[in-house]
Design a protein around this motif. Structure first.
Motif, mmCIF file in Angstrom:
data_model
loop_
_atom_site.group_PDB
_atom_site.id
_atom_site.type_symbol
_atom_site.label_atom_id
_atom_site.label_comp_id
_atom_site.label_asym_id
_atom_site.label_seq_id
_atom_site.Cartn_x
_atom_site.Cartn_y
_atom_site.Cartn_z
ATOM 1 N N ALA A 88 -9.703 20.771 0.076
ATOM 2 C CA ALA A 88 -10.695 20.521 -0.968
ATOM 3 C C ALA A 88 -9.995 20.289 -2.295
ATOM 4 O O ALA A 88 -9.062 20.995 -2.658
ATOM 5 N N LEU A 89 -10.461 19.294 -3.002
ATOM 6 C CA LEU A 89 -9.994 19.040 -4.352
ATOM 7 C C LEU A 89 -10.969 19.714 -5.293
ATOM 8 O O LEU A 89 -12.152 19.376 -5.332
ATOM 9 N N LEU A 90 -10.498 20.702 -6.035
ATOM 10 C CA LEU A 90 -11.384 21.450 -6.904
ATOM 11 C C LEU A 90 -11.678 20.705 -8.194
ATOM 12 O O LEU A 90 -12.788 20.738 -8.701
ATOM 13 N N LYS A 91 -10.672 20.019 -8.741
ATOM 14 C CA LYS A 91 -10.875 19.312 -9.990
ATOM 15 C C LYS A 91 -9.863 18.176 -10.079
ATOM 16 O O LYS A 91 -8.659 18.398 -9.993
ATOM 17 N N ASN A 92 -10.330 16.976 -10.254
ATOM 18 C CA ASN A 92 -9.445 15.824 -10.391
ATOM 19 C C ASN A 92 -9.368 15.453 -11.870
ATOM 20 O O ASN A 92 -9.791 14.388 -12.296
ATOM 21 N N GLU A 93 -8.789 16.350 -12.626
ATOM 22 C CA GLU A 93 -8.708 16.182 -14.073
ATOM 23 C C GLU A 93 -7.858 14.980 -14.441
ATOM 24 O O GLU A 93 -6.730 14.838 -13.975
ATOM 25 N N GLY A 94 -8.401 14.122 -15.283
ATOM 26 C CA GLY A 94 -7.663 12.936 -15.725
ATOM 27 C C GLY A 94 -7.436 11.928 -14.624
ATOM 28 O O GLY A 94 -6.534 11.103 -14.719
ATOM 29 N N SER A 95 -8.231 11.979 -13.562
ATOM 30 C CA SER A 95 -8.085 11.062 -12.419
ATOM 31 C C SER A 95 -6.645 11.026 -11.913
ATOM 32 O O SER A 95 -6.089 9.976 -11.632
ATOM 33 N N LEU A 96 -6.046 12.209 -11.794
ATOM 34 C CA LEU A 96 -4.661 12.319 -11.336
ATOM 35 C C LEU A 96 -4.500 11.832 -9.900
ATOM 36 O O LEU A 96 -3.499 11.226 -9.546
ATOM 37 N N LEU A 97 -5.503 12.123 -9.073
ATOM 38 C CA LEU A 97 -5.409 11.734 -7.661
ATOM 39 C C LEU A 97 -6.242 10.504 -7.388
ATOM 40 O O LEU A 97 -7.296 10.327 -7.977
ATOM 41 N N PRO A 98 -5.838 9.665 -6.502
ATOM 42 C CA PRO A 98 -4.589 9.713 -5.741
ATOM 43 C C PRO A 98 -3.391 9.439 -6.650
ATOM 44 O O PRO A 98 -3.506 8.742 -7.651
ATOM 45 N N LEU A 99 -2.254 9.986 -6.271
ATOM 46 C CA LEU A 99 -1.044 9.839 -7.068
ATOM 47 C C LEU A 99 -0.612 8.380 -7.129
ATOM 48 O O LEU A 99 -0.659 7.661 -6.130
ATOM 49 N N ASP A 100 -0.183 7.955 -8.291
ATOM 50 C CA ASP A 100 0.283 6.591 -8.506
ATOM 51 C C ASP A 100 1.796 6.548 -8.301
ATOM 52 O O ASP A 100 2.558 7.118 -9.082
ATOM 53 N N ARG A 101 2.237 5.885 -7.268
ATOM 54 C CA ARG A 101 3.674 5.822 -6.949
ATOM 55 C C ARG A 101 4.474 5.113 -8.032
ATOM 56 O O ARG A 101 5.666 5.315 -8.172
#
Length: 77
Positions: free
Chosen positions: A43-56
């Motif tokens: 579970a993703l609790l908080k995707n603060e700043g749209s961090l996920l998905p990670l940008d390679r």
């Protein structure tokens, strides 16, 4: 846990048949079940700043830290 072990008869027959254990441990059906449980339990609790998905392109490395970070056995789920 102890009640379950008593119910399974593990105290009367503490050892298993090694051939049966070899056949069952790591069975494809068990792996599929474990994979599905892990998938549903993530579970993703908080995707603060749209961090996920990670940008390679932005992130070259990530750090995995903690007492189990390098313990492969503890990551078996």
């Amino acid at each position: 846990i102890l009640k379950l072990k008593f119910d399974l008869g593990l105290f009367e027959r503490p050892f298993t048949d090694p051939q049966e254990a070899t056949r069952r441990v790591g069975a494809d059906s068990h792996r599929a079940t474990a994979r599905e449980i892990a998938r549903q339990g993530t579970a993703l609790l908080k995707n603060e700043g749209s961090l996920l998905p990670l940008d390679r392109k932005r992130l070259r490395r990530i750090a995995v830290i903690g007492p189990n970070a390098d313990e492969q056995y503890n990551q078996l789920g």
